[in-house]
Design an enzyme around this catalytic site. Sequence first.
Site, PDB file in Angstrom:
ATOM      1  N   GLY A  50       0.833  -1.205   0.000  1.00 35.40           N
ATOM      2  CA  GLY A  50       0.000   0.000   0.000  1.00 35.40           C
ATOM      3  C   GLY A  50       0.861   1.246   0.000  1.00 35.40           C
ATOM      4  N   ASN A  51       0.269   2.368   0.315  1.00 34.21           N
ATOM      5  CA  ASN A  51       1.048   3.607   0.437  1.00 34.21           C
ATOM      6  C   ASN A  51       0.424   4.496   1.506  1.00 34.21           C
ATOM      7  OD1 ASN A  51      -0.898   5.535  -0.855  1.00 34.21           O
ATOM      8  ND2 ASN A  51      -0.587   4.138  -2.590  1.00 34.21           N
ATOM      9  N   HIS A  52       1.087   5.625   1.770  1.00 35.49           N
ATOM     10  CA  HIS A  52       0.692   6.456   2.918  1.00 35.49           C
ATOM     11  C   HIS A  52      -0.389   7.485   2.603  1.00 35.49           C
ATOM     12  CE1 HIS A  52       3.587   4.850   5.671  1.00 35.49           C
ATOM     13  NE2 HIS A  52       4.581   5.049   4.811  1.00 35.49           N
ATOM     14  N   SER A  53      -1.036   7.397   1.461  1.00 34.28           N
ATOM     15  CA  SER A  53      -2.063   8.396   1.153  1.00 34.28           C
ATOM     16  C   SER A  53      -3.176   8.350   2.211  1.00 34.28           C
ATOM     17  CB  SER A  53      -2.673   8.103  -0.224  1.00 34.28           C
ATOM     18  OG  SER A  53      -3.853   8.859  -0.378  1.00 34.28           O
ATOM     19  N   ALA A  67      -4.114   7.746  -4.919  1.00 35.70           N
ATOM     20  CA  ALA A  67      -2.736   7.297  -5.105  1.00 35.70           C
ATOM     21  C   ALA A  67      -2.807   5.796  -5.388  1.00 35.70           C
ATOM     22  CB  ALA A  67      -1.927   7.559  -3.844  1.00 35.70           C
TER      23      ALA A  67
END
Length: 401
Positions: free
Chosen positions: A210-213, A278
Amino acid sequence: MLGGKNILLGITGGIAAYKTTFLVRLLIKAGANVKVVLTDSASSFVSPLTLATLSKNPVLSSFVGDDKDSIDWNNHVELGLWADYMIIAPATANTLSKMASGACDNLLLATYLSAKCKVFFAPAMDLDMYKHPSTKVSFDKLESFGNIIIPAASGELASGLHGEGRMAEPEDILEFVVSHIREGLPLANKKVLITAGPTYEAIDPVRFIGNHSSGLMGFELAKAAANLGAEVALVSGPTNLEVVNHQIQVEKVVSADEMYNAAHSFYENMDIVICAAAVADYKPKTKADQKIKKSDAELTIELVKNKDILLSLGAQKKNQFLVGFALETENEVENAKGKLKRKHLDAIVLNSLNDKGAGFGKATNKITFIDKNSSIKTFELKTKAAVAIDILNEIISRIHA
Ligand code: CTP
């Protein structure tokens, strides 16, 4: 639509006045600040104390307050300026005729004459009074002043007769006012699709890439678009954010594939589409059915490319105004322009990682808005809520041009 708005409710002397207690509650629940001014005869039908308690404001009915030495005799001017909207409900035949002729023998009428805002009136009277030519003259005159009639309903009247003249129900008055306000907004009757947040690409049943959005930019865009009158579809990846607004339909998704399907399912009927998500560029080639156990060997996960949602929307574009985001670290404007062209966008919002306070996980953002004619506008660092309004204003100025 009414959040933070100042509503002045004028109550005149009809039996329907008792229903205004419900109207005050509905207005307060909708987030409005409410002040009530009522005529003397209205206070025979509804208690000022009830209205003051529900509105959380003193109820006004005379030019002079209890303190005879005070100079608040002219509070009608102040009230008239305070109000964003004035609603007169119930509006009796007597008050309507006075409003139409400019009579000013009580605080409510003086406040009406001082009000610079939109005025709505909800007539309430017996059926023959409602039909009388002089009442019709009052309605026409008030409408010619720009006041808006909330038509009376049909049904049983206090006299026992059946017919037109019942004040519209409080829920209908609220709905009428809200729809009217929405109609005047720049995104009225527009449908807006927004993608927001990260996507999670499953490795096994418990792990993902995943990502930090945080999703905040997309959620602020959705709220701002709804506040500007749009009907919004918000397709969001996993976030902690919630939005409760019946103008916003939230579609929660997890993976890029789910976001792709959801975005495409809304796309055809949309007027404006903003892809603020994102989206993970890659996903594991296969998702393990069971939790992957650790072993002494190294683990390699093979990744395959996700479909580019924005690219695909651009390829199918008809009349939609399509906007993407670009997060760049070097040759920012040139790279963003390249994306705009490649994905057939109408505009792109550029975030530079070189700007402090911009990008992922921040409450603020600093953007440059670039359109397909290479017009470039750079904004100051602002809260994401303020940035959302800037972005929508740029879009509105182009779709209404
Ligand atoms: N986007 C998308 N679907 C993807 C990837 C990106 O819809 N699978 C959208 C994003 O929501 C954003 C824009 O495309 O509006 C970002 O474009 P992208 O080419 O991915 O740029 P960056 O994320 O900035 O990354 P890179 O420069 O590595 O291409």
